[in-house]
Design a protein around this motif. Structure first.
Motif, mmCIF file in Angstrom:
data_model
loop_
_atom_site.group_PDB
_atom_site.id
_atom_site.type_symbol
_atom_site.label_atom_id
_atom_site.label_comp_id
_atom_site.label_asym_id
_atom_site.label_seq_id
_atom_site.Cartn_x
_atom_site.Cartn_y
_atom_site.Cartn_z
ATOM 1 N N ARG A 28 3.116 18.046 -23.563
ATOM 2 C CA ARG A 28 4.110 18.719 -22.712
ATOM 3 C C ARG A 28 5.327 17.853 -22.418
ATOM 4 N NH1 ARG A 28 2.656 19.286 -17.876
ATOM 5 N NH2 ARG A 28 0.585 18.326 -17.885
ATOM 6 N N MET A 29 5.115 16.554 -22.241
ATOM 7 C CA MET A 29 6.205 15.694 -21.775
ATOM 8 C C MET A 29 6.494 14.491 -22.666
ATOM 9 S SD MET A 29 5.464 15.736 -17.651
ATOM 10 C CE MET A 29 3.676 15.782 -17.791
ATOM 11 N N GLY A 30 5.698 14.324 -23.715
ATOM 12 C CA GLY A 30 5.924 13.181 -24.586
ATOM 13 C C GLY A 30 5.457 11.883 -23.951
ATOM 14 N N LEU A 31 5.894 10.760 -24.507
ATOM 15 C CA LEU A 31 5.480 9.450 -24.008
ATOM 16 C C LEU A 31 5.902 9.231 -22.562
ATOM 17 C CD1 LEU A 31 4.130 6.760 -24.764
ATOM 18 C CD2 LEU A 31 6.386 5.925 -25.480
ATOM 19 N N SER A 32 7.056 9.805 -22.182
ATOM 20 C CA SER A 32 7.534 9.626 -20.808
ATOM 21 C C SER A 32 6.567 10.235 -19.797
ATOM 22 C CB SER A 32 8.917 10.247 -20.643
ATOM 23 O OG SER A 32 8.873 11.652 -20.890
ATOM 24 N N GLY A 33 5.826 11.266 -20.215
ATOM 25 C CA GLY A 33 4.852 11.879 -19.316
ATOM 26 C C GLY A 33 3.723 10.937 -18.946
ATOM 27 N N LEU A 34 3.372 10.047 -19.868
ATOM 28 C CA LEU A 34 2.303 9.074 -19.614
ATOM 29 C C LEU A 34 2.787 7.935 -18.717
ATOM 30 C CD1 LEU A 34 0.729 8.914 -23.183
ATOM 31 C CD2 LEU A 34 -0.199 10.060 -21.168
ATOM 32 N N TYR A 35 4.101 7.900 -18.477
ATOM 33 C CA TYR A 35 4.660 6.882 -17.590
ATOM 34 C C TYR A 35 5.249 7.505 -16.334
ATOM 35 C CZ TYR A 35 4.005 3.006 -20.818
ATOM 36 O OH TYR A 35 3.447 2.028 -21.607
ATOM 37 N N ARG A 36 4.790 8.734 -16.004
ATOM 38 C CA ARG A 36 5.261 9.402 -14.799
ATOM 39 C C ARG A 36 4.813 8.616 -13.566
ATOM 40 N NH1 ARG A 36 2.844 13.920 -15.541
ATOM 41 N NH2 ARG A 36 1.242 13.788 -13.958
ATOM 42 N N GLY A 37 5.759 8.191 -12.745
ATOM 43 C CA GLY A 37 5.440 7.392 -11.568
ATOM 44 C C GLY A 37 5.511 5.899 -11.806
ATOM 45 N N VAL A 38 5.891 5.486 -13.042
ATOM 46 C CA VAL A 38 5.925 4.052 -13.334
ATOM 47 C C VAL A 38 7.006 3.339 -12.532
ATOM 48 C CG1 VAL A 38 7.556 4.166 -15.271
ATOM 49 C CG2 VAL A 38 5.803 2.371 -15.228
ATOM 50 N N SER A 39 8.053 4.068 -12.131
ATOM 51 C CA SER A 39 9.160 3.436 -11.409
ATOM 52 C C SER A 39 8.686 2.760 -10.130
ATOM 53 C CB SER A 39 10.245 4.470 -11.088
ATOM 54 O OG SER A 39 9.711 5.539 -10.321
ATOM 55 N N TYR A 70 0.797 -1.227 0.000
ATOM 56 C CA TYR A 70 0.000 0.000 0.000
ATOM 57 C C TYR A 70 0.832 1.282 0.000
ATOM 58 C CZ TYR A 70 -3.906 3.133 0.736
ATOM 59 O OH TYR A 70 -4.837 4.133 0.571
ATOM 60 N N PRO A 71 1.916 1.386 0.777
ATOM 61 C CA PRO A 71 2.720 2.619 0.720
ATOM 62 C C PRO A 71 3.218 2.915 -0.693
ATOM 63 C CG PRO A 71 3.324 1.326 2.635
ATOM 64 C CD PRO A 71 2.420 0.455 1.808
ATOM 65 N N PHE A 72 3.590 1.871 -1.442
ATOM 66 C CA PHE A 72 4.051 2.067 -2.814
ATOM 67 C C PHE A 72 2.913 2.559 -3.705
ATOM 68 C CE2 PHE A 72 6.975 -1.044 -1.015
ATOM 69 C CZ PHE A 72 8.194 -0.501 -1.368
ATOM 70 N N ASP A 73 1.701 2.054 -3.458
ATOM 71 C CA ASP A 73 0.541 2.506 -4.226
ATOM 72 C C ASP A 73 0.257 3.975 -3.947
ATOM 73 O OD1 ASP A 73 -1.912 1.766 -5.904
ATOM 74 O OD2 ASP A 73 -2.848 2.645 -4.129
ATOM 75 N N SER A 74 0.415 4.380 -2.696
ATOM 76 C CA SER A 74 0.209 5.776 -2.317
ATOM 77 C C SER A 74 1.228 6.682 -3.004
ATOM 78 C CB SER A 74 0.312 5.929 -0.793
ATOM 79 O OG SER A 74 0.015 7.243 -0.395
ATOM 80 N N LEU A 75 2.486 6.260 -3.039
ATOM 81 C CA LEU A 75 3.529 7.036 -3.722
ATOM 82 C C LEU A 75 3.266 7.099 -5.219
ATOM 83 C CD1 LEU A 75 6.717 5.752 -1.855
ATOM 84 C CD2 LEU A 75 5.649 8.006 -1.634
ATOM 85 N N LYS A 76 2.797 6.002 -5.796
ATOM 86 C CA LYS A 76 2.473 5.976 -7.227
ATOM 87 C C LYS A 76 1.416 7.023 -7.565
ATOM 88 C CE LYS A 76 -0.536 3.014 -8.640
ATOM 89 N NZ LYS A 76 -1.629 3.824 -9.242
ATOM 90 N N THR A 77 0.360 7.082 -6.755
ATOM 91 C CA THR A 77 -0.722 8.038 -6.999
ATOM 92 C C THR A 77 -0.205 9.468 -6.907
ATOM 93 O OG1 THR A 77 -2.324 6.477 -6.076
ATOM 94 C CG2 THR A 77 -3.019 8.782 -6.269
ATOM 95 N N ARG A 78 0.657 9.749 -5.939
ATOM 96 C CA ARG A 78 1.208 11.093 -5.766
ATOM 97 C C ARG A 78 2.087 11.479 -6.953
ATOM 98 N NH1 ARG A 78 1.690 12.375 0.232
ATOM 99 N NH2 ARG A 78 0.241 10.929 1.201
ATOM 100 N N PRO A 122 -0.300 3.987 -18.701
ATOM 101 C CA PRO A 122 -0.827 5.282 -19.166
ATOM 102 C C PRO A 122 -2.317 5.463 -18.876
ATOM 103 C CG PRO A 122 0.644 4.362 -20.797
ATOM 104 C CD PRO A 122 0.428 3.283 -19.777
ATOM 105 N N VAL A 123 -3.097 4.402 -19.009
ATOM 106 C CA VAL A 123 -4.529 4.482 -18.711
ATOM 107 C C VAL A 123 -4.741 4.740 -17.229
ATOM 108 C CG1 VAL A 123 -6.744 3.262 -18.797
ATOM 109 C CG2 VAL A 123 -5.065 2.924 -20.615
ATOM 110 N N ASP A 124 -3.948 4.065 -16.387
ATOM 111 C CA ASP A 124 -4.057 4.255 -14.940
ATOM 112 C C ASP A 124 -3.679 5.676 -14.551
ATOM 113 O OD1 ASP A 124 -4.345 2.978 -12.194
ATOM 114 O OD2 ASP A 124 -2.312 3.761 -12.052
ATOM 115 N N LEU A 125 -2.652 6.229 -15.198
ATOM 116 C CA LEU A 125 -2.224 7.600 -14.908
ATOM 117 C C LEU A 125 -3.325 8.602 -15.241
ATOM 118 C CD1 LEU A 125 1.141 9.295 -15.391
ATOM 119 C CD2 LEU A 125 -0.798 10.307 -16.560
ATOM 120 N N ILE A 126 -3.935 8.459 -16.415
ATOM 121 C CA ILE A 126 -5.008 9.372 -16.820
ATOM 122 C C ILE A 126 -6.206 9.217 -15.897
ATOM 123 C CG2 ILE A 126 -6.613 9.957 -18.680
ATOM 124 C CD1 ILE A 126 -4.416 8.994 -20.628
ATOM 125 N N LYS A 127 -6.524 7.981 -15.508
ATOM 126 C CA LYS A 127 -7.643 7.742 -14.582
ATOM 127 C C LYS A 127 -7.402 8.442 -13.244
ATOM 128 C CE LYS A 127 -7.669 4.355 -11.867
ATOM 129 N NZ LYS A 127 -7.929 5.082 -10.574
#
Length: 313
Positions: A275-286, A23-31, A241-246
């Protein structure tokens, strides 16, 4: 009774174990998806400094109570759909090696096809059932950050409606009506339908491939860990990317209208990509990938272990 509900019991055990660990990782992902942090480490440091470790567990109660139900529902629908497809397979008497696809375990391809279709059904059911719960979770995870968006000095405490999950739910209904709890449902369905199909298909494919390579009728914990880890990484890479937009669209639900950046998910995607290209849609993927392999590997190890233990009783 326990044997008859072995899928249900095993899935609940795996769900609770995985949720507490991840859960902590999920919280960081959302942020990281909804706010701009230069790195995962920066996000973690700032979050802990401002809200403490407990802040990373904000909104845990609803998923703790409901993820077990959702996970058990997902696995149950998956297993029942898989069995239904095999029983009603019009080509079950024909060899899939002849080019006719079927739902039996004759080839790795037939295993993947059966798991993918069954997973898509399970994902759709889960999306419709859990959309309100995930919406509330996102609001709780971002409560402190959302308050800064509307504060003049940027130092406002979490808003009054963020005291509990129930108060968040009431606030959404007050502002948006009952249907407001289903904000982001279309994206939720797209994510869970495709993501769950990929998830189960890749797990069953890797598991079956390793079983055949070993020449064994059964599989062990190492196979389950490897197959579970791979399916977690693959599914997140494809549907992130779908999760990020959601998450971005759902984060706007309780913002004032003048603070909302996007009017539609399509506009959100175009703006981020522009603004950020494809990498923007993967922001937080790490953070998702860091947790994906061990967490989903653990999930299937616990699930398969619990299921086998119940069968031995």
């Amino acid at each position: 009774l326990l044997y008859e509900n072995r899928t249900l019991a095993s899935a609940i055990t795996a769900a609770v174990t995985g949720l507490l660990a991840g859960y902590p990782f999920d919280s960081l992902k959302t942020r990281m998806q909804t706010y701009h942090y230069p790195s995962l480490l920066t996000c973690a440091r700032r979050s802990i400094a401002e809200e403490g470790i407990r802040g990373l567990y904000r909104g845990l109660v609803p998923p703790l109570l409901t993820t077990s139900a959702a996970k058990s529902m997902s696995f149950s629908v998956f297993e029942h759909t898989k069995q239904w497809l095999r029983r009603h397979d019009p080509y079950r008497s024909q060899k899939s090696s002849l080019g006719v696809p079927n739902f039996q375990r004759e080839t790795v391809g037939s295993v993947a096809l059966t798991a993918g279709l069954s997973g898509s059904v399970a994902g759709t059911v889960i999306a419709i059932s859990c959309c309100p719960l995930e919406l509330v979770k996102v609001q709780m995870q971002l409560a402190s950050l959302l308050s800064k968006d509307v504060a003049v000095d940027g130092g406002a405490p979490p808003p009054a409606w963020a005291k509990s999950n129930l108060s968040v739910c009431r606030e959404i209904v007050r502002r948006k009506g009952m249907f407001g709890l289903y904000s982001g449902l279309q994206l939720h369905i797209v994510r869970d339908l495709s993501g769950t199909a990929i998830y189960f298909a890749s797990y069953e494919t890797v598991k079956e491939t390793l079983r055949r390579l070993n020449g064994s009728d059964t599989t062990g914990p190492l196979t389950h860990m490897l197959a579970g880890g791979i399916c977690g990484v693959v599914s997140w890479l494809l549907i992130f990317p779908v999760d990020l937009i959601k998450s971005t669209m759902q984060s706007q639900v309780l913002k004032p209208r003048d603070a909302q950046m996007f009017g539609s998910s399509w506009q959100c995607m175009r703006d981020i990509y522009g603004r950020m290209g494809l990498s923007g849609l993967y922001r937080g993927v790490s953070v998702s990938l860091i947790r994906a392999f061990p967490l989903h590997g653990l999930n299937f190890v616990v699930y398969e272990w619990a299921r086998a233990s119940i069968c031995r009783l």
